[in-house]
Design a protein around this motif. Structure first.
Motif, PDB file in Angstrom:
ATOM      1  N   LEU A  22     -14.574  -5.109   4.576  1.00 23.24           N
ATOM      2  CA  LEU A  22     -13.710  -3.936   4.420  1.00 23.24           C
ATOM      3  C   LEU A  22     -12.485  -4.012   5.331  1.00 23.24           C
ATOM      4  CD1 LEU A  22     -13.247  -1.011   3.285  1.00 23.24           C
ATOM      5  CD2 LEU A  22     -14.511  -0.194   5.287  1.00 23.24           C
ATOM      6  N   VAL A  23     -12.692  -4.411   6.595  1.00 18.67           N
ATOM      7  CA  VAL A  23     -11.586  -4.353   7.557  1.00 18.67           C
ATOM      8  C   VAL A  23     -10.515  -5.407   7.294  1.00 18.67           C
ATOM      9  CG1 VAL A  23     -12.903  -3.268   9.417  1.00 18.67           C
ATOM     10  CG2 VAL A  23     -12.862  -5.767   9.242  1.00 18.67           C
ATOM     11  N   GLU A  24     -10.845  -6.433   6.511  1.00 18.85           N
ATOM     12  CA  GLU A  24      -9.853  -7.482   6.269  1.00 18.85           C
ATOM     13  C   GLU A  24      -8.996  -7.211   5.037  1.00 18.85           C
ATOM     14  OE1 GLU A  24     -13.078 -10.262   6.051  1.00 18.85           O
ATOM     15  OE2 GLU A  24     -12.568 -10.893   4.022  1.00 18.85           O
ATOM     16  N   VAL A  59     -18.034  -1.099   0.688  1.00 21.25           N
ATOM     17  CA  VAL A  59     -18.682  -0.078   1.517  1.00 21.25           C
ATOM     18  C   VAL A  59     -20.137  -0.430   1.820  1.00 21.25           C
ATOM     19  CG1 VAL A  59     -19.556   2.286   1.460  1.00 21.25           C
ATOM     20  CG2 VAL A  59     -17.161   1.844   0.919  1.00 21.25           C
ATOM     21  N   ASP A  60     -20.873  -0.879   0.816  1.00 21.87           N
ATOM     22  CA  ASP A  60     -22.313  -1.105   1.001  1.00 21.87           C
ATOM     23  C   ASP A  60     -22.601  -2.082   2.144  1.00 21.87           C
ATOM     24  OD1 ASP A  60     -22.887   0.645  -0.967  1.00 21.87           O
ATOM     25  OD2 ASP A  60     -23.588  -0.832  -2.440  1.00 21.87           O
ATOM     26  N   GLU A  61     -21.687  -3.045   2.309  1.00 23.22           N
ATOM     27  CA  GLU A  61     -21.879  -4.057   3.348  1.00 23.22           C
ATOM     28  C   GLU A  61     -21.996  -3.426   4.748  1.00 23.22           C
ATOM     29  OE1 GLU A  61     -20.019  -8.269   3.432  1.00 23.22           O
ATOM     30  OE2 GLU A  61     -18.570  -6.958   4.384  1.00 23.22           O
ATOM     31  N   GLN A 121     -16.169   4.837  -9.471  1.00 18.68           N
ATOM     32  CA  GLN A 121     -17.411   4.288 -10.048  1.00 18.68           C
ATOM     33  C   GLN A 121     -17.253   2.773 -10.187  1.00 18.68           C
ATOM     34  OE1 GLN A 121     -20.130   6.268 -10.475  1.00 18.68           O
ATOM     35  NE2 GLN A 121     -18.811   7.803  -9.535  1.00 18.68           N
ATOM     36  N   VAL A 122     -17.359   2.079  -9.078  1.00 22.46           N
ATOM     37  CA  VAL A 122     -17.230   0.615  -9.123  1.00 22.46           C
ATOM     38  C   VAL A 122     -18.404   0.001  -8.371  1.00 22.46           C
ATOM     39  CG1 VAL A 122     -14.743   0.403  -9.413  1.00 22.46           C
ATOM     40  CG2 VAL A 122     -15.670   0.799  -7.134  1.00 22.46           C
ATOM     41  N   PRO A 123     -18.934  -1.116  -8.857  1.00 21.65           N
ATOM     42  CA  PRO A 123     -20.087  -1.723  -8.209  1.00 21.65           C
ATOM     43  C   PRO A 123     -19.706  -2.430  -6.909  1.00 21.65           C
ATOM     44  CG  PRO A 123     -19.364  -3.086 -10.035  1.00 21.65           C
ATOM     45  CD  PRO A 123     -18.491  -1.870 -10.042  1.00 21.65           C
ATOM     46  N   ALA A 124     -20.704  -2.604  -6.052  1.00 21.55           N
ATOM     47  CA  ALA A 124     -20.484  -3.327  -4.798  1.00 21.55           C
ATOM     48  C   ALA A 124     -20.212  -4.799  -5.097  1.00 21.55           C
ATOM     49  CB  ALA A 124     -21.705  -3.196  -3.901  1.00 21.55           C
ATOM     50  N   GLY A 129     -24.851 -14.016  -2.776  1.00 21.61           N
ATOM     51  CA  GLY A 129     -25.350 -12.820  -2.113  1.00 21.61           C
ATOM     52  C   GLY A 129     -24.948 -12.694  -0.657  1.00 21.61           C
ATOM     53  N   MET A 130     -24.130 -13.626  -0.162  1.00 19.30           N
ATOM     54  CA  MET A 130     -23.705 -13.561   1.236  1.00 19.30           C
ATOM     55  C   MET A 130     -22.367 -12.836   1.341  1.00 19.30           C
ATOM     56  SD  MET A 130     -24.842 -17.202   2.846  1.00 19.30           S
ATOM     57  CE  MET A 130     -23.933 -18.224   1.724  1.00 19.30           C
ATOM     58  N   GLY A 131     -22.153 -12.196   2.497  1.00 23.81           N
ATOM     59  CA  GLY A 131     -20.921 -11.437   2.703  1.00 23.81           C
ATOM     60  C   GLY A 131     -20.308 -11.729   4.060  1.00 23.81           C
TER      61      GLY A 131
END
Lengths: 269, 97
Positions: free
Chosen positions: A99-101, A183-185, A229-232, A238-240
């Motif tokens: 998110l911050v980048e 956001v979910d991250e 309404q957007v998916p993560a 699966g890595m973040g």
């Protein structure tokens, strides 16, 4: 000396170093994104406001990265300073949330990123003031007041733009859609956060979510905006961000942030 | 957003340095609304611990004396020295004054 054979104490120290590193990276990269706007903000007063926030975040990053380096030194015997960590790591070694980048595509993107991140940082540092780790508790005690203002600053702008003109509202909606998948991250747990939470050092990230939801939903309602309404987004396999997998924009950010130090090693003023 | 800047009204900022002192005018700034002005004032004028309280006032709401009326406004006070408490001598033996 601690052994390297996986004793519980060493496992906690390893987790503390990793935890300080990811929190420090979050603050450092959030700070740098705002530093990009210095002398380029839409308005003089806002330029100063964003610079102040950027400097607050940089101060948090320095404390956290220094602590990560010191804790790591106890385990490895090799000290990496805050500058080593900020300037001499490559993209895959950064463990900030994605998110911050996200780039400052327009001012609405900056406001949305700041609102979503500051809302999280406020809940995180509030929890960390009660940390069993004195260093984290001390850093959090100072940071929580700073991010409380950052949160307020962003929420005020969200309302002003969301409940502003058709143009400003549309841009806020676009910015929300672009940022929301990341956001979910913020609230995802892994081995590091499990050890940290188990040792009473920090919160389970998922526990921060209800208060964050309440803050963001309140701000969005006042701004007459809706949750997109957007998916993560997931990263590679699966890595973040916490695994060193970042967005395309991140490499450009690092190139700009690090080039001076790498071109002139040890440069200082 | 450059065209918006002209739309933002001017605000005058008053800061109280510490408890017991008055708010003192420190400068002005542009802001979209009062809450925005207050936050801008915080960021512009109290970032080096200058204050414990901030007021913002729309510059347009301040009624000021005109420079060209300075003579009529202020000069008549020049020769009224008796308006200063130091003009009077306190007689011997007066207490509680």
């Amino acid at each position: 000396m601690r052994d390297e054979t996986g004793s519980p104490a060493a496992a906690v120290d390893t987790a503390v170093a990793a935890y300080a590193l990811r929190l420090g990276d979050d603050a450092l990269i959030a700070s740098h994104r705002l530093a990009e706007l210095v002398a380029r903000a839409p308005q003089l007063e806002e330029d100063v406001a964003l610079s102040n926030i950027s400097l607050d975040l940089l101060g948090q990053a320095r404390s956290l990265l220094s602590y990560a380096g010191r804790t790591e030194e106890q385990l490895t015997g090799v000290l990496r300073t805050e500058d080593d960590l900020a300037y001499l790591r490559d993209e895959a070694q950064f463990v900030n949330c994605r998110l911050v980048e996200l780039p400052n595509t327009d001012f609405a993107y900056t406001v949305v990123r700041q609102m979503l991140f500051s809302g999280y940082a406020f809940e995180l540092y509030s929890a960390l003031t009660r940390s069993a780790d004195e260093t984290f508790a001390g850093i959090a005690g100072k940071a929580v007041k700073e991010v409380s203002y950052h949160r307020d600053h962003a929420a005020q702008w969200a309302v002003r733009l969301g409940d502003g003109t058709g143009e400003s509202s549309g841009r806020m909606a676009s910015a929300l859609e672009a940022a929301w998948p990341y956001v979910d991250e913020l609230f995802a747990g892994d081995d590091v956060t499990r050890i940290i939470a188990g040792a009473g050092i920090g919160p389970d990230p998922a526990d921060l979510r209800p208060a964050w939801d309440a803050f963001v939903d309140g701000a969005l309602a006042e701004a007459e905006l809706r949750r997109p309404q957007v998916p993560a987004v997931t990263g590679l396999a699966g890595m973040g961000g916490r695994d060193g997998v970042h967005t395309e924009a991140f490499g450009y950010l690092l190139a700009e942030m690090q080039h001076l130090h790498r071109s002139h090693p040890g440069a200082a003023w | 957003m450059s065209e918006r800047m002209d739309d933002w009204p001017l605000w005058e900022v008053f800061v109280r340095a510490r408890r017991g002192l008055s708010h003192v005018h420190v400068g002005s700034l542009h802001a979209a609304d009062a809450e925005h002005a207050l936050r801008n004032a915080r960021d512009l004028y109290t970032r080096r611990q200058e204050g414990v309280s901030v007021w913002v006032v729309p510059a347009a709401r301040i009624t000021a004396s005109a420079p060209e009326e300075k003579g009529a406004f202020f000069d008549p006070a020049d020769d009224k020295v008796y308006r200063h408490p130091t003009f009077y001598t306190v007689p011997e033996g007066v207490e509680h004054l």
